[in-house]
Write an enzyme that holds these catalytic residues in place. Structure first.
Site, PDB file in Angstrom:
ATOM      1  N   GLU A  21      -5.635  -8.115  -1.391  1.00 22.07           N
ATOM      2  CA  GLU A  21      -6.249  -8.092  -0.056  1.00 22.07           C
ATOM      3  C   GLU A  21      -7.725  -7.780  -0.214  1.00 22.07           C
ATOM      4  O   GLU A  21      -8.084  -6.821  -0.914  1.00 22.07           O
ATOM      5  CB  GLU A  21      -5.650  -7.006   0.842  1.00 22.07           C
ATOM      6  CG  GLU A  21      -4.268  -7.289   1.330  1.00 22.07           C
ATOM      7  CD  GLU A  21      -3.781  -6.237   2.329  1.00 22.07           C
ATOM      8  OE1 GLU A  21      -4.604  -5.650   3.063  1.00 22.07           O
ATOM      9  OE2 GLU A  21      -2.560  -5.998   2.340  1.00 22.07           O
ATOM     10  N   GLU A  48       0.799  -1.234   0.000  1.00 21.99           N
ATOM     11  CA  GLU A  48       0.000   0.000   0.000  1.00 21.99           C
ATOM     12  C   GLU A  48       0.833   1.285   0.000  1.00 21.99           C
ATOM     13  O   GLU A  48       0.862   2.026   0.989  1.00 21.99           O
ATOM     14  CB  GLU A  48      -0.957  -0.010   1.204  1.00 21.99           C
ATOM     15  CG  GLU A  48      -1.970  -1.130   1.110  1.00 21.99           C
ATOM     16  CD  GLU A  48      -2.902  -1.223   2.303  1.00 21.99           C
ATOM     17  OE1 GLU A  48      -2.545  -0.735   3.384  1.00 21.99           O
ATOM     18  OE2 GLU A  48      -4.003  -1.783   2.160  1.00 21.99           O
TER      19      GLU A  48
END
Ligand code: BG6
Length: 490
Positions: A385, A191
């Site tokens: 995810e 991320e």
């Protein structure tokens, strides 16, 4: 016309991070990670825990005192360090084609600054990778998932300082050299858009070491872009058949109303949160909106002589994203009722329900973000995810009836299929935490994502036995039928 669906070689699997699962913080020569220093406090409202409060020199030093009586959950994780064989066997039973995990950087370079890597750390990951391959599960390795060695945060200011790029590349080359013959899928950082939203955590910057965290976030983001491109460069040279991706938290932001000012606000939020990162790492250049944004905010980035050329030349093979929830924005911020979400809070959407942690459940938002990213970049996407955090109940006969999770995931996967039918190219899907692990944001065990229940409480107490939830067989069937069972409502 026949609907397009999951391709034959779609990579189904699950994803974890070392700091939330491994444990063994003091074993095999591992050094300190900042994640080791985030304590669990009983009775505290989990939604109010702010991870960033822990990023101070004082908190880090307090944690080093092993006799301080506090409990630090990520030090023990779910003991994947010792249980990985049993856990991987269960993943294999579900039919995983891919398994994403990160490498704990301080297991390889305990302080980050050493010249030579720690052989015991490398051996551990050799064993994990070989165990995965034994079952034909492809490893997908995240090189850095929210934890640079604490040593680099103390000696430097994390990725705010350029020196850390060199230490990262030294580490990357060691991984490529050692595992490149077996690992073909890599993600350089978890991320990356966290660099500006949660700078201390994502970039490893202690709060007391900088005066202006806002500016530090953008400089760290730049340094991480350079590190990302250098890693791709090394990868092209050392493992030519590897695919090296970048990753963002996929933010879906809706305007609160059709007032053009709200629409504009949603666009600028998306530019800053998603496109800035994608544009640099996939297109290979700084978009004009971010240049103006930096100018308007008086941020002068320190850009090295060859940085922009490097960023232009070495772009990502795929764009990975996490996705959990969506949010609402408005030009009139006061009009919004806020609720929490991944990495940041956002406005509430009256059309959506929230999880017990306030994250808004929005399967269509996943199709939306997949389309918007693919429209812009036209390179394969990888959903690495997605999942539902829930406080599962263990029944007296040791079952976990997690229909809510099956419901959440079915709806999200059907939207993934819709996105494929829209024309989006998607490499695979790794559910978050296929086995219960410590929550990143709230540091507790009760926020469970797994198909496999781990008998462990918020204080690390429990037998640590692994039990199959109802969703275990459900996911096994999804993989076995390559997604066909999703449509049968089973
Ligand atoms: C993502 C992180 O942002 O969200 C994971 O990459 C994290 O590490 C996941 O676990 C879910 O967040 P949480 O706070 O529910 O664990």
């Amino acid at each position: 016309m026949k609907k397009k669906t999951f391709q034959k070689d779609f990579l189904w699997g699950g994803a974890i991070a070392a700091c939330q699962a491994e444990g063994g913080f003091d074993q095999g020569g591992r050094g300190w990670s900042p994640m080791d220093m985030i304590e669990y406090e009983s009775g505290k409202d989990a939604q109010k825990i702010n991870l960033l409060d822990f990023y101070t020199t004082e908190k880090m030093n307090e944690g080093k005192d092993l006799s301080n009586g506090k409990f630090y959950p990520k030090r023990i994780g779910i003991d994947f360090y010792h249980n990985y064989k049993e856990d991987i066997k269960l993943f294999a039973e579900m039919g995983f084609k891919v398994f994403r995990t990160s490498i704990s950087w301080s297991r390889i370079f305990p302080l980050g600054t050493e010249e030579e890597p720690n052989e015991e750390g490398l051996q551990f990951y050799d064993d994990v990778i070989n165990e995965l391959l034994k079952y034909d599960i492809q490893p997908l390795i995240t090189i850095c998932h929210g934890e640079i060695p604490l040593g680099l945060m103390e000696q430097y200011r994390g990725f705010y300082d350029r020196e850390v790029i060199d230490h990262y590349i030294k580490y990357v080359k060691v991984l490529f050299e050692r595992f490149g013959d077996r690992v073909k899928y890599w993600i350089t950082f978890n991320e990356q858009n966290g660099m500006t939203t949660v700078t201390p955590l994502a970039a490893g910057v202690l709060k007391d070491k900088v005066d202006n965290m806002f500016e530090a976030g953008y400089q760290a983001a730049h340094n991480v872009f350079v590190a990302n491109s250098l890693a791709i460069k090394a990868g092209k040279e050392m493992i030519p058949d590897a695919k090296i991706g970048c990753m963002i938290a996929g933010f879906t932001v809706y305007p609160a109303t059709c007032n053009p000012n709200d629409i504009m606000k949603a666009l600028t939020d998306t530019q800053l949160e998603n496109y800035f990162y994608g544009d640099v790492m996939v297109r290979g250049y700084y978009p004009s909106f971010i240049k103006r944004y930096l100018e308007k905010n008086n941020i002068m980035l320190n850009i090295g002589e060859n940085d922009l050329e490097l960023i232009r030349q070495y772009t990502s093979d795929f764009l990975a994203l996490s996705y959990y929830c969506s949010s609402v924005t408005s030009a009139n911020a006061e009009s919004l009722e806020l609720t929490s979400g991944n990495l940041m809070s956002g406005g509430k959407n009256p059309y959506l329900q929230t999880s017990d942690w306030g994250w808004q459940i929005d399967p269509v938002g996943l199709r939306y973000v997949l389309n918007s990213l693919y429209d812009r970049y036209q390179i394969p996407l990888f959903i690495v995810e997605n999942g539902l955090g829930y406080n599962d109940e263990l029944t007296a006969d040791e079952k976990i009836h997690d229909n809510y999770r099956i419901d959440y995931m079915t709806k999200h996967l059907l939207e993934v299929e819709n996105a494929i039918d829209d024309g989006v190219e998607i490499m695979g899907y790794t559910s978050w935490g296929p086995i219960d692990i410590i929550s990143m944001g709230t540091n507790e065990m009760t926020k469970r994502y797994g198909f496999i229940y781990v008998d462990q409480d918020n204080f690390g107490k429990g037998s640590k036995r692994r039990l199959k939830k109802d969703s275990f067989d459900w996911y096994k069937e999804v993989i076995k039928t390559n997604g066909k069972s999703l449509n049968s409502g089973k």
